[in-house]
Design a protein around this motif. Structure first.
Motif, PDB file in Angstrom:
ATOM      1  N   LYS A  35       7.215  -9.955   6.020  1.00 47.65           N
ATOM      2  CA  LYS A  35       6.761  -8.681   5.456  1.00 47.65           C
ATOM      3  C   LYS A  35       5.431  -8.258   6.070  1.00 47.65           C
ATOM      4  O   LYS A  35       5.250  -7.113   6.500  1.00 47.65           O
ATOM      5  CB  LYS A  35       6.633  -8.791   3.941  1.00 47.65           C
ATOM      6  CG  LYS A  35       6.127  -7.501   3.280  1.00 47.65           C
ATOM      7  CD  LYS A  35       5.936  -7.686   1.781  1.00 47.65           C
ATOM      8  CE  LYS A  35       5.345  -6.403   1.171  1.00 47.65           C
ATOM      9  NZ  LYS A  35       5.057  -6.587  -0.276  1.00 47.65           N
ATOM     10  N   LYS A  49      12.186  -3.268  -2.419  1.00 50.66           N
ATOM     11  CA  LYS A  49      12.682  -4.592  -2.814  1.00 50.66           C
ATOM     12  C   LYS A  49      13.711  -4.442  -3.927  1.00 50.66           C
ATOM     13  O   LYS A  49      13.504  -3.695  -4.890  1.00 50.66           O
ATOM     14  CB  LYS A  49      11.531  -5.491  -3.289  1.00 50.66           C
ATOM     15  CG  LYS A  49      11.960  -6.919  -3.593  1.00 50.66           C
ATOM     16  CD  LYS A  49      10.757  -7.784  -3.967  1.00 50.66           C
ATOM     17  CE  LYS A  49      11.180  -9.220  -4.234  1.00 50.66           C
ATOM     18  NZ  LYS A  49      10.036 -10.081  -4.626  1.00 50.66           N
ATOM     19  N   GLU A  51      16.261  -6.881  -6.511  1.00 52.47           N
ATOM     20  CA  GLU A  51      16.436  -8.250  -7.002  1.00 52.47           C
ATOM     21  C   GLU A  51      17.607  -8.361  -7.971  1.00 52.47           C
ATOM     22  O   GLU A  51      17.940  -7.409  -8.677  1.00 52.47           O
ATOM     23  CB  GLU A  51      15.170  -8.734  -7.715  1.00 52.47           C
ATOM     24  CG  GLU A  51      13.985  -8.978  -6.815  1.00 52.47           C
ATOM     25  CD  GLU A  51      12.825  -9.626  -7.569  1.00 52.47           C
ATOM     26  OE1 GLU A  51      12.877 -10.851  -7.765  1.00 52.47           O
ATOM     27  OE2 GLU A  51      11.890  -8.901  -7.947  1.00 52.47           O
ATOM     28  N   ILE A  77      13.734  -5.863   1.236  1.00 51.33           N
ATOM     29  CA  ILE A  77      13.987  -7.253   0.834  1.00 51.33           C
ATOM     30  C   ILE A  77      14.991  -7.245  -0.307  1.00 51.33           C
ATOM     31  O   ILE A  77      14.826  -6.510  -1.299  1.00 51.33           O
ATOM     32  CB  ILE A  77      12.685  -7.958   0.399  1.00 51.33           C
ATOM     33  CG1 ILE A  77      11.789  -8.189   1.622  1.00 51.33           C
ATOM     34  CG2 ILE A  77      12.998  -9.286  -0.295  1.00 51.33           C
ATOM     35  CD1 ILE A  77      10.442  -8.802   1.294  1.00 51.33           C
TER      36      ILE A  77
END
Length: 323
Positions: A35, A49, A51, A77
């Motif tokens: 990153k 991001k 998750e 991510i």
């Protein structure tokens, strides 16, 4: 991991990375290094991001299709998504993803038969981040302490690793605490480790079983009461004893197999294999089987309310010593 390090060093990046495995500290380390190097000084405008399971892949694609703002790359991510253990069509999109977008997947478990895994393994970098073996852990921890300007003996370092849970994230935290505690002097001693690092439950279990092996009732009960004072639940201590005797039984059946092979098959840290082997040799197979049976019987008495849990573990330890 060497390929990832090369990418970071050269500042030449693949569009797809997959970091997977059990070593959480190293996964986070490589994720954060990627990153930092990919985005450099750009702000979060070029970073997203996602998750956990249930990620909206259409939203991911929409962001991935957006050109970066005053930067060479856009970084996404995706962590703990479960995409590598389920069927999905994300691979179809990745074939047409803009070159300016980089996606880093971080997962604990994957299925190598998965279509997405195969695509990244072929077109990007799929790196398994494994728990290090005992010597690697020792060298890693020693290097971190030396970087803090500390000196120590190998015996001290081995004691530290036996006392502290050996995942690298936890070790890193404990090393920072020791370095701060010993500020102003170089040498780290066993007394420093005792003063700063909380006793790791597994280390107490090893010592308790050692005490059982030599018939030292006072020491076994002292160690048990120390765990109670540290607020460890008797039921969890019993669970750890059951696990421990089960491991000792398996260790005994594997003879002189290489440590890494033993660790992989049984599912323990390679660093502890030698201690388990040493301890297993002090008992006969019959004794270990009896210890496991007695421990399981005590657990059943807990569950049915026949026996108070704290007193029950004390009685079990006394019973094991008298075997």
């Amino acid at each position: 991991m060497n390929r990832i390090r090369d990418d970071i060093k050269k500042r030449e990046f693949h569009n797809l990375y997959l970091l997977y495995g059990d070593e959480e500290y190293l996964k986070r380390y490589y994720r954060e290094n990627l990153k930092y190097c990919i985005l450099e000084d750009s702000d979060d405008m070029n970073f997203s991001k996602f998750e956990n399971k249930g990620i909206d892949l259409n939203e991911v694609q929409s962001i991935a299709d957006t050109l970066p703002f005053f930067s060479e790359h856009r970084l996404i991510i995706i962590q703990d998504s479960g995409l590598f253990k389920s069927s999905n069509d994300f691979t179809d999109y990745l074939e047409h993803m803009p070159d300016s977008t980089i996606i880093v997947f971080v997962e604990k478990e994957i299925d190598k038969r998965n279509k997405l895994y195969k695509y990244i393994n072929k077109n990007g970098i799929a790196a398994e981040i494994k728990v290090k073996d005992s010597e690697e852990v020792l060298n890693w921890a020693a290097k971190r302490l030396k970087e803090s300007g500390k000196v120590f003996t190998r015996k001290t370092m081995e004691y530290f690793l036996q006392r502290v849970d050996n995942n690298l994230y936890n070790l890193s935290n404990e090393i920072e605490k020791i370095a701060a505690y010993t500020a102003g002097r170089e040498e780290i001693t066993i007394a420093d480790i005792d003063a700063v690092c909380p006793a790791y439950l597994q280390n107490h279990i090893f010592q308790m079983v050692d005490a059982v092996g030599v018939g030292d009732t006072d020491k076994a009960l002292k160690l048990y009461n120390e765990l109670i004072e540290l607020k460890e639940a008797p039921s969890y201590i019993l669970y750890m004893l059951i696990r421990h005797f089960n491991i000792l039984l398996q260790i005994g059946s594997m003879g002189n197999a290489p440590k890494n092979q033993v660790a992989s098959k049984i599912g323990i840290s390679p660093y502890f294999v030698g201690n388990y082997q040493r301890q297993s040799s002090r008992f006969s197979g019959k004794q270990l089987k009896q210890a496991l049976d007695n421990s399981l019987e005590t657990e059943q008495k807990f569950k049915t309310g026949v026996l108070d849990d704290q007193i029950g573990v004390e009685l079990l330890l006394i019973e094991l010593i008298r075997m």
